[in-house]
Design an enzyme around this catalytic site. Sequence first.
Site, PDB file in Angstrom:
ATOM      1  N   HIS A 172       0.826  -1.210   0.000  1.00  0.00           N
ATOM      2  CA  HIS A 172       0.000   0.000   0.000  1.00  0.00           C
ATOM      3  C   HIS A 172       0.857   1.256   0.000  1.00  0.00           C
ATOM      4  CE1 HIS A 172       0.868   0.685   4.276  1.00  0.00           C
ATOM      5  NE2 HIS A 172       0.417  -0.526   4.580  1.00  0.00           N
TER       6      HIS A 172
ATOM      7  N   CYS B 251       2.689  -4.876   6.584  1.00  0.00           N
ATOM      8  CA  CYS B 251       2.525  -4.707   5.140  1.00  0.00           C
ATOM      9  C   CYS B 251       3.816  -4.176   4.513  1.00  0.00           C
ATOM     10  CB  CYS B 251       1.378  -3.744   4.859  1.00  0.00           C
ATOM     11  SG  CYS B 251      -0.251  -4.397   5.284  1.00  0.00           S
TER      12      CYS B 251
END
Length: 210
Positions: free
Chosen positions: A167, A186
């Site tokens: 992301h 992430c």
Amino acid sequence: MMPVNRRRFLALALGWPAVASAATTSALTDYQSTDLVETLLSRAATPRYSDELWLLIDDKEATLSVFRGNSLVERIAPVSLGRGGAKTQRVRGGNVTPLGEFRINRFNYESQWHIFIGIDYPTPPHARMALEKGIYSQADYDAYFDYYRRHGSPPQNTALGGAIGIHGIGGGDPDIHGQFHWTQGCVAVTNEQIERVASLVGVGTRVVIR
């Protein structure tokens, strides 16, 4: 259609002959003392076919590379990973980026992180390792595969955690992003970079994190 039991499901996921034989049972048992994900990673960073588009995320180099076959299309650096490092075995709340071989399975263009590209963590090999290490009970392991069979994707609320993907930084500080690993597990890039990555990949694109 032949029912897919857990052992057959794992065999399919690993690319082994999907036969419920004594040999398969023995092979799985042999992994008791090994790191299954690490073993799979040893052969993951090669294209599956000559023009495959795939991603390679390297923890040590803090890079995200886009390949077409063996040809480098684009390299992004630095990327930010989990505050807890990157490991083959991750547990919920540890802020660790899971190492392994994954597939992109969803996109969220309304994410607080600008764009979120989800991957299919935890994979069957992660679940198997969790069982062997006592992170999953047998009931947890059974429930994992029951969920996977029903939904076609792994559960996100087990002891292994979930919601892992690639992301942007959203409204975050670009300076912090450039200097520190800051995510909860992430892989983060800048907002401009995630737009570029999202334009290249799709559901099913293979992602190797090593």
